[in-house]
Scaffold this active site. Structure first.
Site, PDB file in Angstrom:
ATOM      1  N   GLY A 105       0.787  -1.231   0.000  1.00 29.35           N
ATOM      2  CA  GLY A 105       0.000   0.000   0.000  1.00 29.35           C
ATOM      3  C   GLY A 105       0.815   1.275   0.000  1.00 29.35           C
ATOM      4  O   GLY A 105       0.338   2.319   0.452  1.00 29.35           O
TER       5      GLY A 105
ATOM      6  N   LEU B  91      -7.242 -10.090 -11.464  1.00 30.20           N
ATOM      7  CA  LEU B  91      -7.809  -9.623 -12.736  1.00 30.20           C
ATOM      8  C   LEU B  91      -9.256  -9.233 -12.500  1.00 30.20           C
ATOM      9  O   LEU B  91      -9.975  -9.905 -11.755  1.00 30.20           O
ATOM     10  CB  LEU B  91      -7.746 -10.749 -13.767  1.00 30.20           C
ATOM     11  CG  LEU B  91      -6.354 -11.097 -14.283  1.00 30.20           C
ATOM     12  CD1 LEU B  91      -6.439 -12.286 -15.229  1.00 30.20           C
ATOM     13  CD2 LEU B  91      -5.715  -9.900 -14.962  1.00 30.20           C
TER      14      LEU B  91
ATOM     15  N   ASN C 131      -5.155   1.987 -13.207  1.00 27.99           N
ATOM     16  CA  ASN C 131      -4.182   1.034 -12.666  1.00 27.99           C
ATOM     17  C   ASN C 131      -2.794   1.625 -12.793  1.00 27.99           C
ATOM     18  O   ASN C 131      -2.543   2.439 -13.692  1.00 27.99           O
ATOM     19  CB  ASN C 131      -4.261  -0.278 -13.450  1.00 27.99           C
ATOM     20  CG  ASN C 131      -3.305  -1.334 -12.920  1.00 27.99           C
ATOM     21  OD1 ASN C 131      -3.193  -1.521 -11.709  1.00 27.99           O
ATOM     22  ND2 ASN C 131      -2.591  -2.016 -13.804  1.00 27.99           N
TER      23      ASN C 131
ATOM     24  N   HIS D 118       1.223   0.384 -13.250  1.00 28.63           N
ATOM     25  CA  HIS D 118       2.017  -0.788 -13.609  1.00 28.63           C
ATOM     26  C   HIS D 118       3.500  -0.396 -13.635  1.00 28.63           C
ATOM     27  O   HIS D 118       3.844   0.656 -14.190  1.00 28.63           O
ATOM     28  CB  HIS D 118       1.580  -1.323 -14.985  1.00 28.63           C
ATOM     29  CG  HIS D 118       2.321  -2.556 -15.357  1.00 28.63           C
ATOM     30  ND1 HIS D 118       2.026  -3.796 -14.803  1.00 28.63           N
ATOM     31  CD2 HIS D 118       3.382  -2.747 -16.163  1.00 28.63           C
ATOM     32  CE1 HIS D 118       2.869  -4.687 -15.280  1.00 28.63           C
ATOM     33  NE2 HIS D 118       3.700  -4.074 -16.116  1.00 28.63           N
TER      34      HIS D 118
HETATM   35  C1  GAR Z   1       3.477  -1.373  -7.467  1.00 28.74           C
HETATM   36  O1  GAR Z   1       4.828  -1.363  -7.853  1.00 28.74           O
HETATM   37  C2  GAR Z   1       2.583  -1.541  -8.676  1.00 28.74           C
HETATM   38  O2  GAR Z   1       3.106  -0.938  -9.821  1.00 28.74           O
HETATM   39  C3  GAR Z   1       2.536  -3.032  -8.811  1.00 28.74           C
HETATM   40  O3  GAR Z   1       2.448  -3.505  -7.488  1.00 28.74           O
HETATM   41  C4  GAR Z   1       3.160  -2.617  -6.638  1.00 28.74           C
HETATM   42  C5  GAR Z   1       2.293  -2.315  -5.422  1.00 28.74           C
HETATM   43  O4  GAR Z   1       3.008  -1.623  -4.451  1.00 28.74           O
HETATM   44  N1  GAR Z   1       1.440  -3.458  -9.603  1.00 28.74           N
HETATM   45  C6  GAR Z   1       1.516  -4.429 -10.518  1.00 28.74           C
HETATM   46  O5  GAR Z   1       2.520  -5.056 -10.724  1.00 28.74           O
HETATM   47  C7  GAR Z   1       0.223  -4.677 -11.270  1.00 28.74           C
HETATM   48  N2  GAR Z   1       0.463  -5.567 -12.370  1.00 28.74           N
HETATM   49  P1  GAR Z   1       2.262  -0.940  -3.225  1.00 28.74           P
HETATM   50  O6  GAR Z   1       1.334  -1.988  -2.610  1.00 28.74           O
HETATM   51  O7  GAR Z   1       3.355  -0.586  -2.275  1.00 28.74           O
HETATM   52  O8  GAR Z   1       1.517   0.261  -3.743  1.00 28.74           O
END
Ligand code: GAR
Length: 202
Positions: free
Chosen positions: A12, A92, A107, A109
């Site tokens: 998060g 998904l 989203n 990425h």
């Molecule tokens: C982030 O780096 C985001 O880009 C990635 O998960 C991480 C979440 O970090 N998302 C993906 O890879 C989606 N395909 P967080 O929980 O610390 O925000």
């Protein structure tokens, strides 16, 4: 003020960046609900710390992806959200979910899409040996990491660095561009025509 929902499965840190921007009055929106598919997601704790409604909805209690998504969408409707923000939400979305909020789901990425979609975008780019990678905020459509691009930031790969240091710099870039993209949405400054997302002055 637009009403924002954040869906998160893990740490998060992007949620935190969004909450911080909102509390600094840098966002024309407010996070009203955080939903997770993981009971242990630290994102839920972060929400509670900021007195934001935090909900764990257990996927194992539903027989299909769509029935789970119907339960999530019901909570989003109850909270009267204008925008759904996926921040490390590792599920998904069903067609039902995507069609419930057309061009109102974003989203983030951790690569320069369309390169390296799916899981482990940072590791994929590192292993490929690219010199530049980065992160992308996009609208969600029915494909995988395939909707119109809203904002991107490039991050150079430094020779000899580890994937861990690259990851740190990509996360720092994410924490800059996600609040920026959300604020543009909240100010009605995004217009989508086909694949192209324009930033317009109202
Ligand atoms: C982030 O780096 C985001 O880009 C990635 O998960 C991480 C979440 O970090 N998302 C993906 O890879 C989606 N395909 P967080 O929980 O610390 O925000």
């Amino acid at each position: 003020m637009k009403r924002i929902a954040v869906l998160a499965s893990g740490q998060g840190t992007n949620l935190q960046a969004i909450i911080d921007a909102s509390e600094r009055n840098e966002l024309a929106g407010v996070v009203v609900i955080v939903i997770s598919n993981c009971a242990a997601a630290h994102a839920l704790k972060r929400a509670e710390t900021h007195r934001i409604k935090a909900l764990f909805i257990d996927p194992s209690a539903y027989s299909s992806r769509e029935s789970y998504d119907r339960a999530v969408v019901e909570k989003l409707r109850e909270a009267e959200v204008d925008l759904v923000v996926l921040a490390g939400y590792m599920r998904l979305l069903s067609a039902f979910f995507v069609e419930s909020f057309p061009l109102r789901i974003m989203n983030i990425h951790p690569s320069l899409l369309p390169a390296f979609p799916g899981t482990d975008g940072i590791q994929q780019a590192y292993d490929y040996g690219v010199k530049v990678t980065g992160c992308t905020v996009h609208f969600v459509d029915r494909g995988l990491d395939s909707g119109p691009v809203i904002v991107q930031e490039a991050v150079p790969v430094i020779q000899q660095e580890t994937v861990a240091t690259l990851e740190q710099r990509i996360h720092a870039a994410e924490h800059r561009i996600y609040p920026t993209a959300i604020d543009l949405f909240c100010r009605d400054k995004l217009r989508v025509e086909g694949r192209r997302c324009y930033i317009v002055d109202k």
